[in-house]
Each structure stands twice: as C-alpha cells, then as structure tokens.
Motif scaffolding. Sequence first.
Motif, PDB file in Angstrom:
ATOM      1  N   LEU A 122      33.251  27.097  39.655  1.00  0.00           N
ATOM      2  CA  LEU A 122      34.352  28.292  38.672  1.00  0.00           C
ATOM      3  C   LEU A 122      32.917  29.187  38.301  1.00  0.00           C
ATOM      4  CD1 LEU A 122      37.680  25.776  38.043  1.00  0.00           C
ATOM      5  CD2 LEU A 122      37.336  28.012  39.521  1.00  0.00           C
ATOM      6  N   PRO A 123      32.678  28.212  37.023  1.00  0.00           N
ATOM      7  CA  PRO A 123      31.590  28.912  36.117  1.00  0.00           C
ATOM      8  C   PRO A 123      31.521  30.169  36.749  1.00  0.00           C
ATOM      9  CG  PRO A 123      30.939  26.356  35.624  1.00  0.00           C
ATOM     10  CD  PRO A 123      32.253  26.424  37.263  1.00  0.00           C
ATOM     11  N   ASP A 124      30.482  29.955  38.233  1.00  0.00           N
ATOM     12  CA  ASP A 124      30.251  30.885  38.756  1.00  0.00           C
ATOM     13  C   ASP A 124      30.925  32.138  38.995  1.00  0.00           C
ATOM     14  OD1 ASP A 124      27.744  33.030  40.295  1.00  0.00           O
ATOM     15  OD2 ASP A 124      28.636  31.887  41.670  1.00  0.00           O
ATOM     16  N   PHE A 125      32.009  31.698  39.944  1.00  0.00           N
ATOM     17  CA  PHE A 125      33.335  32.305  39.763  1.00  0.00           C
ATOM     18  C   PHE A 125      34.022  33.576  38.488  1.00  0.00           C
ATOM     19  CE2 PHE A 125      37.732  32.791  39.658  1.00  0.00           C
ATOM     20  CZ  PHE A 125      38.408  33.461  40.779  1.00  0.00           C
ATOM     21  N   ILE A 126      33.621  32.402  37.793  1.00  0.00           N
ATOM     22  CA  ILE A 126      34.087  33.228  36.390  1.00  0.00           C
ATOM     23  C   ILE A 126      33.598  34.204  35.473  1.00  0.00           C
ATOM     24  CG2 ILE A 126      35.196  32.813  34.038  1.00  0.00           C
ATOM     25  CD1 ILE A 126      35.776  29.787  34.456  1.00  0.00           C
ATOM     26  N   ALA A 127      32.452  33.841  36.023  1.00  0.00           N
ATOM     27  CA  ALA A 127      31.165  35.039  35.626  1.00  0.00           C
ATOM     28  C   ALA A 127      31.084  36.505  35.998  1.00  0.00           C
ATOM     29  CB  ALA A 127      29.360  33.951  35.643  1.00  0.00           C
ATOM     30  N   ARG A 128      31.217  35.796  37.455  1.00  0.00           N
ATOM     31  CA  ARG A 128      31.228  37.056  38.462  1.00  0.00           C
ATOM     32  C   ARG A 128      32.442  38.225  37.879  1.00  0.00           C
ATOM     33  NH1 ARG A 128      31.319  36.230  43.418  1.00  0.00           N
ATOM     34  NH2 ARG A 128      32.146  33.769  43.560  1.00  0.00           N
ATOM     35  N   ALA A 129      33.394  37.262  37.833  1.00  0.00           N
ATOM     36  CA  ALA A 129      35.051  37.993  37.618  1.00  0.00           C
ATOM     37  C   ALA A 129      35.023  38.977  35.667  1.00  0.00           C
ATOM     38  CB  ALA A 129      36.395  36.726  37.355  1.00  0.00           C
TER      39      ALA A 129
END
Length: 443
Positions: A78-85
């Motif tokens: 999730l952290p990588d997904f959130i950062a890219r979002a």
Amino acid sequence: MIDVREKEIAEFALRGALEAGAQKARVTLIKNRMDLVSTLNGQLDKCTSCMDRCIELTLFVDGRYGKFSTNKLSRESLPDFIARAVETARMLAPDSFRDLPPQERVQKNAVTGTELALVDSRYSELHPEDRKKTALEACISGKPGHELLVTEEAEFSDGIYDTIIMDSQGTFCRHTETSFEYFVEVTVKDADGNLFSAYRWDESPFLEKLDWRSCAEKAYLKAVSSINPARLRGRKCNMVVDSEVASKFVSPILRALNGTSIQQHSSFLEGKLGQKAFSEGLSIIDEPCVPGKSNTCMFDDEGVATKAHSIIENGVVREYFLTTYSAAKLGMQPTCQGAVRPRVKGWPEPGLGRDDILRICGDGILVTDFNGGNSNTATGDFSFGIEGFEFRKGQIVRPVREMVVTGNLLSLWNNLTACGSDARECMSKLIPTLAFSNVDFSG
C-alpha cells in the motif's frame, strides 16, 4: 465479512494518504462474495464461486482531486501505491470545488453495517449441495405441461456484500447485506417452428422470501402467450406499461435530475426545480432506509446520510441529485448522489393492478418488453422498440411485436392516466404498472 485486520488495513491506508501529502482523503473498503449455480434444460451446467475485495482511495491534494483503487491490501504494497496515487493527483488540473462533505451531513448511525437487518443468518449455513438442489428443483424441463419448451437457462446465485467508508474528517459508515437471486429464460416453439422467449427473476436479502419455485413457470406462460403475434399499423392510442419494464420511462427522469447533467446543461429538467413539469398524478419518493428491504442503504458513496423524501411531488420537481461537488459547481445546496430506492406513486386510487388499469383504459397496447431504442437526457425525446399485447375493452386480445413507441418524456408524463400499486419489491426502482394516453406507435 470484513474482518478486523482488513479494517485496520483501511485505517492504515487513510493515515498513509495524509502522510504522503494529501490534505484530505476518503477510503472505501469493499468486500464481496458470490456463489452461482447455472442450469441448462434441467441439468447442472456450471458452478462458480468468487470473492473480491478492493480499496478505493479518494484524494484531495493541493487543490486537486483523484480517485484510485487497488486489490492489493497489504501493509507492504500500500505505501508505494499511495505515494504514486498522490503524485498522480498532483499532476491533475486544480479543482477548487472538490471537497469532502461537511460532518453535519454524514451518516453517524451506520456503525455495525447491520442496522437495516439485511443479513440472512442462514447464509453461512449454505453448502454447495444446497445450492445445486435449489437450482435443479426450480427447473421445469422434462416436467408435464411444458410441451412447447425448447430451452431453459437459469441461474441461482447468492452473495454477501460488505462496504466500509471512512475519511480524514472522522466519518465511519458500514453497510452489510446478503442477496439471493434466481433468473430464468425460456424459449418455446410454435407449430411452424418460430421461437419465442421470455424471462423471469426474483431477488431478496433472505432465502426464504425468494420466489424461485414459480419463476420458470411464469416465464414459460409468458413465452407461450407471445406466440402468433400481429404487426399492427401505426396509431395513437393508450399505452399501459407493465411494472416489470416500467423503469424504461422512469430511469431517464432520474438521470435528468442528476447534478452532473444539470451542471453540463444536458438535462431536459434543467431550470425545473420547484416547477410543475409532470402530471399531478406523478409522485416519486425515495425510501432509502426501510429495514429488511432490498436495495436500501443508510448512506451514499460520500458517506452522506440518506433519508426518506420527495423527489417529484404531484408533478412538481422537488429535488436534484447534488453531490458535494456538483452542488458547489452550481452554487446550490447539496442533497444526495441519487435516489437509493425510488418509489413511483400516483392515482386514481390505491390497490390497482395491471388488469384494473387495462379496464380503466379500455383499448390500447400493453407493453411487456422493450427491444432496443434510446432516450435523450438533454431533450427528453425517446424511441423504443416494444413487444406486448393489443387490448380491447380491458381484455388482452392478441400479442404484438415489431412496433416502435416514440415521443417526449415531458409530454408522455403529462398524459399519465393511471398509476398502479403493484410494484415488485425486489426491484431497485419500485415502479408499478403505468398508463398513458395519446401515445404514438408505429408499425
């Protein structure tokens, strides 16, 4: 259905969005399971079982707005997904009208998800063999009295659906429900080899209230009644629309009330708020929070509390469907994202069924199905292919098909002559049999 660990993951995602740079955020966690058994001509065809879960992340970043989703629900991914979002949202155009709804509008009493009592306690006791038995027992293939039957295709499905909405302002809403559905389509053949088809379905949050036993028989009788149809010449006459398909003339009204359509000047109801646009015989109310009833919910996709209210009252438009965003764009007060469980009500008196309305109308065409066509939300013009029956002196005399009904929704609804009380409670829109005068049909 959503467990403690998954709820904690949603909270983790919400915190992560704020830590990554979003000023505000909303997380929607959705988890569904569905099992389905299909039959073909009275024999088991296939069995499927599927489960789906995802997180939808709505971000408000530096005056910009973005919506993203993922089905990878882990603290590692999730952290990588959130950062890219968040970075993607920063690349979008600014939109100062985007915002979370104010807390005074948010639902605060949907905490457990079971407040509307929509979960069948027996759902967890169902086994694959129970589903197969139910599906096979519902079939009419091979049973006496169905000599014209050619094919019978059916599906019995059940599922459980769970949704949690939380946002950075402290909103927390949950909705959980079970659903049982049976759908069947049959095809019959006449003496000349012509084929005619009909379908029937039912749905309920509770298995014991599902009318699966009679669906195939009703579909068969409907298909047989369509044999030897006539092609009538064009005419202007009364039209009665069966409750099974009457949403065809109501759904365009609801779409035209949508705030996006109003804001984009693509609605034939723009500028009609507070005005009489339809017959005094038409009222549409929303019944979103009726315990134990299908298609109910205590909140919309923003977490805004739903409530019973009038949409159209005696022909007068009382409400547009305005989200926080569309209301801000229009400079109006927000309402809700749409009608949750709209019910159409009218006159001349309660307790009318389809046969009563046929007698009231005398002569005309009864519409029982549609074959293609379209309606224009901007103008209200429509053109639909129809199937049904000609009726005279209140009695059905012969089936008809290959006809087209055309007109304008405002004119049509101002010619409303009768509104029944026979809406099927299993439908998402509770619309009874309707009758209109001076309707244009072409052959």
